[in-house]
Structures are given as C-alpha cells and as structure tokens.
Design a protein around this motif. Structure first.
Motif, PDB file in Angstrom:
ATOM      1  N   LYS A  26      28.710  41.341  38.955  1.00 32.79           N
ATOM      2  CA  LYS A  26      28.517  40.047  38.294  1.00 32.79           C
ATOM      3  C   LYS A  26      29.859  39.503  37.774  1.00 32.79           C
ATOM      4  O   LYS A  26      30.168  38.322  37.928  1.00 32.79           O
ATOM      5  CB  LYS A  26      27.516  40.208  37.139  1.00 32.79           C
ATOM      6  CG  LYS A  26      27.067  38.887  36.554  1.00 32.79           C
ATOM      7  CD  LYS A  26      26.163  39.055  35.329  1.00 32.79           C
ATOM      8  CE  LYS A  26      26.064  37.725  34.592  1.00 32.79           C
ATOM      9  NZ  LYS A  26      25.533  37.861  33.232  1.00 32.79           N
ATOM     10  N   LEU A  27      30.634  40.393  37.159  1.00 38.50           N
ATOM     11  CA  LEU A  27      31.924  39.950  36.620  1.00 38.50           C
ATOM     12  C   LEU A  27      32.907  39.603  37.738  1.00 38.50           C
ATOM     13  O   LEU A  27      33.717  38.690  37.612  1.00 38.50           O
ATOM     14  CB  LEU A  27      32.508  41.021  35.691  1.00 38.50           C
ATOM     15  CG  LEU A  27      31.749  41.225  34.375  1.00 38.50           C
ATOM     16  CD1 LEU A  27      32.266  42.453  33.636  1.00 38.50           C
ATOM     17  CD2 LEU A  27      31.863  39.990  33.476  1.00 38.50           C
ATOM     18  N   GLN A  47      32.048  38.359  40.626  1.00 41.65           N
ATOM     19  CA  GLN A  47      31.636  37.053  41.162  1.00 41.65           C
ATOM     20  C   GLN A  47      32.226  35.928  40.319  1.00 41.65           C
ATOM     21  O   GLN A  47      32.439  34.820  40.799  1.00 41.65           O
ATOM     22  CB  GLN A  47      30.102  36.929  41.188  1.00 41.65           C
ATOM     23  CG  GLN A  47      29.394  37.872  42.161  1.00 41.65           C
ATOM     24  CD  GLN A  47      29.951  37.807  43.587  1.00 41.65           C
ATOM     25  OE1 GLN A  47      30.304  36.743  44.087  1.00 41.65           O
ATOM     26  NE2 GLN A  47      30.053  38.956  44.239  1.00 41.65           N
ATOM     27  N   MET A  48      32.476  36.235  39.069  1.00 41.37           N
ATOM     28  CA  MET A  48      33.012  35.239  38.146  1.00 41.37           C
ATOM     29  C   MET A  48      34.538  35.162  38.237  1.00 41.37           C
ATOM     30  O   MET A  48      35.162  34.246  37.708  1.00 41.37           O
ATOM     31  CB  MET A  48      32.598  35.644  36.728  1.00 41.37           C
ATOM     32  CG  MET A  48      32.420  34.508  35.766  1.00 41.37           C
ATOM     33  SD  MET A  48      32.147  35.119  34.095  1.00 41.37           S
ATOM     34  CE  MET A  48      30.458  35.675  34.174  1.00 41.37           C
ATOM     35  N   SER A  49      35.150  36.166  38.868  1.00 39.06           N
ATOM     36  CA  SER A  49      36.611  36.297  38.801  1.00 39.06           C
ATOM     37  C   SER A  49      37.341  35.561  39.920  1.00 39.06           C
ATOM     38  O   SER A  49      37.075  35.790  41.095  1.00 39.06           O
ATOM     39  CB  SER A  49      36.981  37.774  38.846  1.00 39.06           C
ATOM     40  OG  SER A  49      38.366  37.927  39.013  1.00 39.06           O
ATOM     41  N   PRO A  50      38.285  34.692  39.551  1.00 39.09           N
ATOM     42  CA  PRO A  50      39.080  34.015  40.580  1.00 39.09           C
ATOM     43  C   PRO A  50      39.974  34.988  41.353  1.00 39.09           C
ATOM     44  O   PRO A  50      40.389  34.691  42.466  1.00 39.09           O
ATOM     45  CB  PRO A  50      39.923  33.009  39.784  1.00 39.09           C
ATOM     46  CG  PRO A  50      39.922  33.498  38.384  1.00 39.09           C
ATOM     47  CD  PRO A  50      38.669  34.300  38.188  1.00 39.09           C
ATOM     48  N   GLN A  75      37.904  36.340  44.262  1.00 37.57           N
ATOM     49  CA  GLN A  75      37.737  35.287  45.238  1.00 37.57           C
ATOM     50  C   GLN A  75      38.973  35.182  46.131  1.00 37.57           C
ATOM     51  O   GLN A  75      38.871  35.179  47.354  1.00 37.57           O
ATOM     52  CB  GLN A  75      37.538  33.984  44.471  1.00 37.57           C
ATOM     53  CG  GLN A  75      37.314  32.761  45.287  1.00 37.57           C
ATOM     54  CD  GLN A  75      37.311  31.535  44.373  1.00 37.57           C
ATOM     55  OE1 GLN A  75      37.930  31.552  43.299  1.00 37.57           O
ATOM     56  NE2 GLN A  75      36.628  30.506  44.771  1.00 37.57           N
TER      57      GLN A  75
END
Lengths: 391, 125
Positions: free
Chosen positions: A378-379, A381-384, A387
């Motif tokens: 989850k964290l 998925q939030m992290s640039p 990505q």
C-alpha cells in the motif's frame, strides 16, 4: 483488534514475578538502605541480595564489582567519563565504534570537545561487524580504554567481544562493553569474555525502568559523576533506588534460569519472522549479521517507503515496532548505525526493527507475516520512487 | 503525536495515485531527507478540475499531500496559489513542530505543478 508488541529492544514488559518481588520494598521495607535502624537494614539486605543476583547473571567474581545506576545510559557515561577522568594522566586516547549507542558516543564526543581526548571511531562492515584487525591497529601508546558494544540495539549484530577484549588486554587497554541489549537475553560471562567494564539495564530483560548496573572489575579506578553521598562505595552518590534494584535483581535471577532454552525459543521465532518477510516481500535489505545476532532482533529496510509511515500503518493493525528513519530518530538524518553499514539515506529511511521477547508467541509472528506485505504494498503504491523505478 | 485529521488523511489519503496526461506536474523534496512529493493537475477554465498526489515520506508528509489536494480541487489557479504550508497544516489541526518542514512540501509541490502548467501554456500559446 489484535495487539502485538514487538518492540522489546525499546523496552520489555515487566515480569509479574519481578513486580511481586518489588512490592514489599514499597510497602514494608521502605527504609533508606543507608539508615541504621531495622527498616534500613532490611532494605540494605535486599540490595545486597540483588547485587549477588546480578553478579551471578554475568559471572562476575565479586558482588562489589557491581555498581547500581539509573540505567544503561548512566552506566555508559560512568564507565567512559568516570574512567577517562580518573586515568587521563596515563593517556587521552579512546577507541570505540561508529555504531555505538549514543550513551557511549556522546560521552566520547564530550571528552573530545571539552577534555582534550582523541577518539577513534572504528568503521563496521555491511553486517555491522567491527574487524579485530582494525581494532588492534587503532591501539596507540596513549590508548587508555576501548568501548565496543556487545549486541547492537538496531541491527542486532553481536561483536567478537572475546577477541577484542583479549587484544585490549595485550596492550594494557581497559575494555568496556555496552551489553544493554545482550545481558539477560543471551549468555554473558565477563570472566570468559575478559571484559573489564560492562553496562546493563533492567528494563531490557523484563525488569523495571530507571535502573541498571555497571560491572567494574576490581582494581579499576573511576571518578564518580554523582557527588553527594557515599553510596556504592563512593562510586555513585544518591539514595538507592531500592525497589528498582530489587526488581533488577529478580529480573536477573529469572533471566539466568534456563537461558539457553529461552534463547533457542526466541531465535526460532526470529528466524521464522526473517524467513517469512524474505519470502513474501521483495525489494528489501536484510540488516545485520545472519548468525552473529541478538536472539530477538529482526531488521529490514523496505525500499521506496519511509519508516514512520510503516510504523503508523503497523500500529493501525495493532503491531508495535520501531524504525531508524529520520522521523523517528528526532533528527533529519536516518540512523547512524544503518548509514555506517553503507546504506544510502534513501534506503535507511525505510527501516523496520521488530524485536522479540519471551512473551511473544508464534501466532504473533504469523500475524506479522500475514499483514506486513499488504502494508508495504500500500505504501509503495503511494510512493513516487516505486513508480519511477517501475518505469 | 498526530491529530485525528492527520491520521484520517494518512489512513484514507484523498486523490492518491497517477494521472494520465496531466496538464501540470511537479516533484519536490529529495530522498536523502526522506520526503518526496509529486503532484499532478488537470486544469479546465483556469480551475483545478482534477488533482493527484504520490508521496514518499512520514505520516505528516502523506497527510499534508492529501490535504492540499482536497483544498486545491475546484479552486482557480490564483486561489490555489494562495494556499501555504501554514494553511495546510492548520487545516489538519496542526502538526508536531518537528514535522513543519514536511508540510512545506505540499504547498510547494502544488505551486510548482501550477507553474509547470503555465509554462506549458506559454509554449503552446
């Protein structure tokens, strides 16, 4: 919600038997141990029993080699500053390591800045290990003491204390070890290891907070840093923390019982947790040494995420852990220990420490293995950072 | 240590994720200090019609990112440019003092994304 405490490196649950042993010293034997009357004598008797219990746990020769203090940090300060000030005419060089607890590092820095000492901070390899050869090379004519921790509080690495103590002895250097994480959690024998001074703390092995001890081998001179009382044979003034000392003694007695069996149980849980994390989460860094490791210590870095976010997310699932990220260290830099092992700031920010005790059960390990992968994902998925890595 | 609002935004971040073909986009912070924030915007009739964030950082960094997207959405570019780190922190019922540097990022990232949009407009215009 489930509640799993895996921050035993920070502090442990007080053992119920410890609490029971302390109680009469609040309610009945509450006299000042320095007093002449029976109340005082009873308290003093309790303190001397505790001194013997601590002596036995670390196999010191004489109970008088145990000085009671307020905890690990004070023991470290007393050992380092107390010894340095009493022996400064013999030399002003100290050897320590880059991964010590601040209880050792900051007194060393103080002696450097204010008292004209020079200090060598030995580097460590990527497992957090000090090289005995580096240690030997660092010893100079004016080296008076060395202080190398036994088991690292963050990454769990256990140093080659016997070899380091032997190298010190060969060159007439007094050897201190911060064994706050080790004592009570793994066998420690000051005579076998050849240690001159050792710091320990009660609350790391199910004793109360605010009490610890410094082992000082007979014949070693220290300057006291608490002036104003003749307690502890003039080595540490202040009315005895009777209840705390009784608790430390009881915790030492309990810890010493069947220690190898307990170490085996905790090590097995630790290894299951390590294996479970490695099998279920990718892009991680294992911190510390695989074998030479504190029985209850697990430490990983999870790439692309930040430690405090991880701790908050775990806390929401009822899991108590800690991290070496900057946000939790109270400074802008992540843990000096993780940086010393060669990790980048970016990776070090994503560290997680899980520390087990005897009170942890296998189902708690299973629960963490079940929940952690989802939280990390989850964290990420939030992290640039995650990505841009996938691109 | 964190307010209920911070924890609410941390647990249920608003407008988190990627955006296809954003009109403006910016990243601030750096991995060394432990905070990176990325904001992407869509602009229609001079208003922020859609906004997305991604953040690497502590609880405060995530919450301020989430909050700034909520505050900016639907606002004109000029209104959005008036948002500051202080107003974002206040909207979250405050942040612990040591965390105030994290909240600087949220407004910065938004302002930079608007700047990116304006520069693109200039080039196209």
């Amino acid at each position: 919600m489930k509640s799993v405490y895996m921050d035993n490196g920070a502090t442990t649950r007080t053992h119920p038997e410890v609490l029971k042993a302390m109680e009469p010293y609040f309610l009945e034997n509450y006299g000042n141990p320095s007093s002449v009357h029976s109340f005082g004598r009873d308290a003093l008797q309790g303190i001397e029993k505790a001194r013997e219990q601590v002596r036995k746990l670390i196999n010191a020769r004489d109970p008088q080699e145990i000085i009671f203090t307020s905890g690990g940090t004070e023991s470290d300060n007393l050992a380092i500053i107390g010894f340095a000030m009493a022996n400064r005419k013999k030399g002003k060089h100290i050897i320590t390591s880059a991964i010590e607890h601040h209880g050792v590092l900051h007194p060393c820095e103080y002696l450097e800045k204010e008292m004209g000492f020079s200090v060598t901070y030995l580097p460590v390899d990527k497992t957090g290990m000090v090289a005995v050869e580096d240690f030997q090379k660092a010893i100079r004519e004016d080296t008076i003491m060395a202080s190398i921790m036994m088991g690292n509080n963050e990454i769990g690495t256990v140093q080659p204390i016997k070899e380091l103590a032997e190298a010190s002895k060969d060159r007439g250097v007094v050897f201190h070890t911060d064994a706050v994480q080790a004592v009570g959690n793994m066998p420690v024998d000051v005579q076998d290891l050849g240690i001159d001074m050792l710091s320990l703390s009660a609350h790391k092995f199910h004793g109360p907070k605010g009490v610890g001890a410094l082992f000082v081998r007979k014949g070693i001179k220290l300057h006291p840093h608490m002036h104003g009382g003749a307690q502890e044979k003039n080595r540490r003034g202040s009315t005895h923390n009777t209840t705390g000392i009784i608790g430390l003694g009881k915790a030492a007695e309990i810890a010493g019982k069947n220690l190898p069996e307990k170490v085996e149980k905790i090590t097995r849980l630790r290894d299951k947790l390590i294996q479970g994390i490695e099998e279920n989460i990718d892009e991680i860094v294992f911190n510390g040494h695989r074998e030479k490791r504190l029985p209850g210590n697990v430490n990983f870095c999870f790439r692309y995420i930040e430690g405090e976010s991880l701790l908050l997310s775990l806390d929401l699932e009822g899991i108590a852990a800690s991290s070496g990220s900057a946000c939790t260290s109270g400074s802008l830099d992540p843990s000096h220990v993780l940086l010393a092992t060669g990790l980048s700031h970016e990776v070090a920010h994503g560290s997680l420490r899980l520390t087990l005790s005897l009170f942890n059960e296998e189902e708690e390990v299973d629960y963490i293995i079940e929940r952690l992968p989802g939280i990390v994902d989850k964290l990420r998925q939030m992290s640039p950072l995650y990505q841009s890595k996938r691109k | 240590m964190y307010s209920e609002k911070v924890m609410n935004h941390f647990t249920n971040p608003r407008n988190m994720g990627d955006m296809e073909n954003p009109d403006g986009k910016a990243q601030v912070g750096n991995p060394t200090c432990g905070d990176i924030m990325e904001i992407a915007i869509k602009v229609e009739d001079n208003r922020i019609s859609d906004i997305r964030f991604k953040t690497f950082g502590c609880g405060a960094a995530v919450a301020t990112s989430s909050m700034v997207t909520e505050m900016a959405k639907g606002k004109t570019l000029e209104e959005a440019e008036q948002l500051t780190n202080k107003t974002v922190a206040e909207a979250l019922d405050g942040l612990p003092p040591v965390k105030m540097h994290c909240s600087n990022l949220a407004a910065d990232a938004l302002h930079k994304a608007i700047q990116d949009y304006r520069e693109k407009q200039k080039k196209e215009g």
